[in-house]
Write a protein that holds these residues in place. Sequence first.
Motif, PDB file in Angstrom:
ATOM      1  N   GLY A 146      61.907  -7.573  -3.298  1.00 22.39           N
ATOM      2  CA  GLY A 146      63.321  -7.509  -2.986  1.00 22.39           C
ATOM      3  C   GLY A 146      63.647  -8.258  -1.708  1.00 22.39           C
ATOM      4  O   GLY A 146      62.759  -8.704  -0.982  1.00 22.39           O
ATOM      5  N   GLY A 147      64.937  -8.390  -1.429  1.00 18.58           N
ATOM      6  CA  GLY A 147      65.350  -9.071  -0.217  1.00 18.58           C
ATOM      7  C   GLY A 147      66.841  -9.312  -0.200  1.00 18.58           C
ATOM      8  O   GLY A 147      67.580  -8.811  -1.055  1.00 18.58           O
ATOM      9  N   SER A 148      67.263 -10.084   0.793  1.00 17.17           N
ATOM     10  CA  SER A 148      68.668 -10.443   0.939  1.00 17.17           C
ATOM     11  C   SER A 148      68.858 -11.899   0.562  1.00 17.17           C
ATOM     12  O   SER A 148      68.170 -12.766   1.111  1.00 17.17           O
ATOM     13  N   VAL A 149      69.761 -12.158  -0.353  1.00 19.27           N
ATOM     14  CA  VAL A 149      70.002 -13.517  -0.828  1.00 19.27           C
ATOM     15  C   VAL A 149      71.501 -13.734  -0.972  1.00 19.27           C
ATOM     16  O   VAL A 149      72.280 -12.771  -0.975  1.00 19.27           O
ATOM     17  N   HIS A 150      71.893 -14.980  -1.133  1.00 19.69           N
ATOM     18  CA  HIS A 150      73.291 -15.309  -1.386  1.00 19.69           C
ATOM     19  C   HIS A 150      73.545 -15.406  -2.880  1.00 19.69           C
ATOM     20  O   HIS A 150      72.608 -15.569  -3.679  1.00 19.69           O
ATOM     21  N   THR A 151      74.786 -15.294  -3.254  1.00 22.27           N
ATOM     22  CA  THR A 151      75.137 -15.405  -4.673  1.00 22.27           C
ATOM     23  C   THR A 151      74.628 -16.727  -5.235  1.00 22.27           C
ATOM     24  O   THR A 151      74.616 -17.752  -4.548  1.00 22.27           O
ATOM     25  N   GLY A 152      74.170 -16.650  -6.474  1.00 17.34           N
ATOM     26  CA  GLY A 152      73.607 -17.816  -7.130  1.00 17.34           C
ATOM     27  C   GLY A 152      72.123 -17.987  -6.935  1.00 17.34           C
ATOM     28  O   GLY A 152      71.493 -18.806  -7.620  1.00 17.34           O
ATOM     29  N   GLN A 169      69.934   1.127  -8.935  1.00 16.15           N
ATOM     30  CA  GLN A 169      70.936   2.101  -8.527  1.00 16.15           C
ATOM     31  C   GLN A 169      71.596   1.641  -7.238  1.00 16.15           C
ATOM     32  O   GLN A 169      70.917   1.446  -6.224  1.00 16.15           O
ATOM     33  N   ALA A 170      72.886   1.471  -7.316  1.00 18.62           N
ATOM     34  CA  ALA A 170      73.682   1.120  -6.151  1.00 18.62           C
ATOM     35  C   ALA A 170      74.263   2.399  -5.553  1.00 18.62           C
ATOM     36  O   ALA A 170      74.428   3.394  -6.257  1.00 18.62           O
ATOM     37  N   PRO A 171      74.586   2.388  -4.274  1.00 20.86           N
ATOM     38  CA  PRO A 171      75.151   3.588  -3.642  1.00 20.86           C
ATOM     39  C   PRO A 171      76.388   4.092  -4.372  1.00 20.86           C
ATOM     40  O   PRO A 171      77.295   3.318  -4.694  1.00 20.86           O
ATOM     41  N   GLY A 172      76.399   5.382  -4.666  1.00 19.95           N
ATOM     42  CA  GLY A 172      77.549   5.988  -5.316  1.00 19.95           C
ATOM     43  C   GLY A 172      77.638   5.753  -6.810  1.00 19.95           C
ATOM     44  O   GLY A 172      78.610   6.168  -7.448  1.00 19.95           O
ATOM     45  N   LYS A 173      76.629   5.081  -7.369  1.00 22.20           N
ATOM     46  CA  LYS A 173      76.647   4.789  -8.814  1.00 22.20           C
ATOM     47  C   LYS A 173      75.451   5.421  -9.506  1.00 22.20           C
ATOM     48  O   LYS A 173      74.440   5.745  -8.880  1.00 22.20           O
ATOM     49  N   ASP A 174      75.578   5.581 -10.822  1.00 22.49           N
ATOM     50  CA  ASP A 174      74.475   6.106 -11.615  1.00 22.49           C
ATOM     51  C   ASP A 174      73.363   5.072 -11.721  1.00 22.49           C
ATOM     52  O   ASP A 174      73.592   3.864 -11.609  1.00 22.49           O
ATOM     53  N   ARG A 175      72.166   5.568 -11.961  1.00 19.04           N
ATOM     54  CA  ARG A 175      71.039   4.663 -12.202  1.00 19.04           C
ATOM     55  C   ARG A 175      71.265   3.935 -13.518  1.00 19.04           C
ATOM     56  O   ARG A 175      71.633   4.550 -14.516  1.00 19.04           O
ATOM     57  N   SER A 178      73.534  -6.117  -6.274  1.00 23.10           N
ATOM     58  CA  SER A 178      72.974  -5.416  -5.118  1.00 23.10           C
ATOM     59  C   SER A 178      72.683  -3.965  -5.460  1.00 23.10           C
ATOM     60  O   SER A 178      73.577  -3.238  -5.933  1.00 23.10           O
ATOM     61  N   ALA A 179      71.458  -3.548  -5.239  1.00 16.36           N
ATOM     62  CA  ALA A 179      71.037  -2.191  -5.582  1.00 16.36           C
ATOM     63  C   ALA A 179      69.581  -2.002  -5.185  1.00 16.36           C
ATOM     64  O   ALA A 179      68.886  -2.968  -4.858  1.00 16.36           O
ATOM     65  N   MET A 180      69.142  -0.755  -5.266  1.00 17.71           N
ATOM     66  CA  MET A 180      67.709  -0.476  -5.204  1.00 17.71           C
ATOM     67  C   MET A 180      67.173  -0.632  -6.614  1.00 17.71           C
ATOM     68  O   MET A 180      67.745  -0.070  -7.561  1.00 17.71           O
ATOM     69  N   GLN A 232      58.667   3.408  -5.844  1.00 11.82           N
ATOM     70  CA  GLN A 232      59.509   3.826  -4.719  1.00 11.82           C
ATOM     71  C   GLN A 232      60.752   2.957  -4.563  1.00 11.82           C
ATOM     72  O   GLN A 232      61.667   3.298  -3.820  1.00 11.82           O
ATOM     73  N   GLY A 233      60.777   1.833  -5.268  1.00  9.06           N
ATOM     74  CA  GLY A 233      61.956   0.976  -5.243  1.00  9.06           C
ATOM     75  C   GLY A 233      61.852  -0.182  -4.275  1.00  9.06           C
ATOM     76  O   GLY A 233      61.099  -0.137  -3.298  1.00  9.06           O
ATOM     77  N   THR A 234      62.602  -1.225  -4.569  1.00 11.92           N
ATOM     78  CA  THR A 234      62.710  -2.374  -3.676  1.00 11.92           C
ATOM     79  C   THR A 234      64.178  -2.785  -3.632  1.00 11.92           C
ATOM     80  O   THR A 234      64.844  -2.842  -4.655  1.00 11.92           O
ATOM     81  N   GLN A 235      64.682  -3.039  -2.437  1.00 10.70           N
ATOM     82  CA  GLN A 235      66.105  -3.280  -2.246  1.00 10.70           C
ATOM     83  C   GLN A 235      66.462  -4.744  -2.480  1.00 10.70           C
ATOM     84  O   GLN A 235      65.810  -5.650  -1.968  1.00 10.70           O
ATOM     85  N   VAL A 236      67.530  -4.937  -3.248  1.00 13.90           N
ATOM     86  CA  VAL A 236      68.097  -6.268  -3.449  1.00 13.90           C
ATOM     87  C   VAL A 236      69.513  -6.257  -2.899  1.00 13.90           C
ATOM     88  O   VAL A 236      70.326  -5.408  -3.287  1.00 13.90           O
ATOM     89  N   THR A 237      69.795  -7.170  -1.998  1.00 12.10           N
ATOM     90  CA  THR A 237      71.124  -7.285  -1.418  1.00 12.10           C
ATOM     91  C   THR A 237      71.615  -8.714  -1.601  1.00 12.10           C
ATOM     92  O   THR A 237      70.928  -9.661  -1.216  1.00 12.10           O
ATOM     93  N   VAL A 238      72.781  -8.836  -2.211  1.00  7.74           N
ATOM     94  CA  VAL A 238      73.341 -10.150  -2.486  1.00  7.74           C
ATOM     95  C   VAL A 238      74.640 -10.300  -1.720  1.00  7.74           C
ATOM     96  O   VAL A 238      75.551  -9.472  -1.862  1.00  7.74           O
ATOM     97  N   ALA A 239      74.719 -11.335  -0.918  1.00  4.66           N
ATOM     98  CA  ALA A 239      75.910 -11.589  -0.122  1.00  4.66           C
ATOM     99  C   ALA A 239      76.649 -12.811  -0.666  1.00  4.66           C
ATOM    100  O   ALA A 239      76.026 -13.755  -1.153  1.00  4.66           O
ATOM    101  N   SER A 240      77.973 -12.764  -0.568  1.00  6.86           N
ATOM    102  CA  SER A 240      78.771 -13.885  -1.060  1.00  6.86           C
ATOM    103  C   SER A 240      78.791 -15.020  -0.050  1.00  6.86           C
ATOM    104  O   SER A 240      78.390 -14.859   1.098  1.00  6.86           O
TER     105      SER A 240
END
Length: 125
Positions: A9-15, A39-45, A90-92, A117-125
């Motif tokens: 996982g990691g932080s990436v830009h859109t595309g 699973q994103a915060p506040g959302k179902d898996r 973006s989610a775990m 245990q999960g790996t975080q993916v974060t996508v920024a515009s």
Amino acid sequence: QVQLVESGGGSVHTGGSLRLSCAASGWTYSNYCMGWFRQAPGKDREGVAAFDSDGSTTYADSVKGRFTISKDNAKNTVYLQIDRLKVEDSAMYYCAARYTCYSGVLRYSADFAYWGQGTQVTVAS
């Protein structure tokens, strides 16, 4: 002791793209149904992809064409290639295992007995 360990996982830009890995130990994972969930915060898996022991794959409609599940039996590892990433991706991300896949298995995360245990993916515009 069954263990699933995700990475990649990691932080990436859109595309952009990421390849997530799930290393399995303690069992012959090639005989199992392997799934990826997120699973994103506040959302179902949400189930996104599964790879059955017979080699068949299944994907959630929301990710078809962008996500690819694969495995390397020699490394006891299952992968999730994610292309053309979107902010909403973006989610775990978790990998999970159960004995066999069945039609619609991605809708029932509670049916998967083993989880990483999960790996975080974060996508920024």
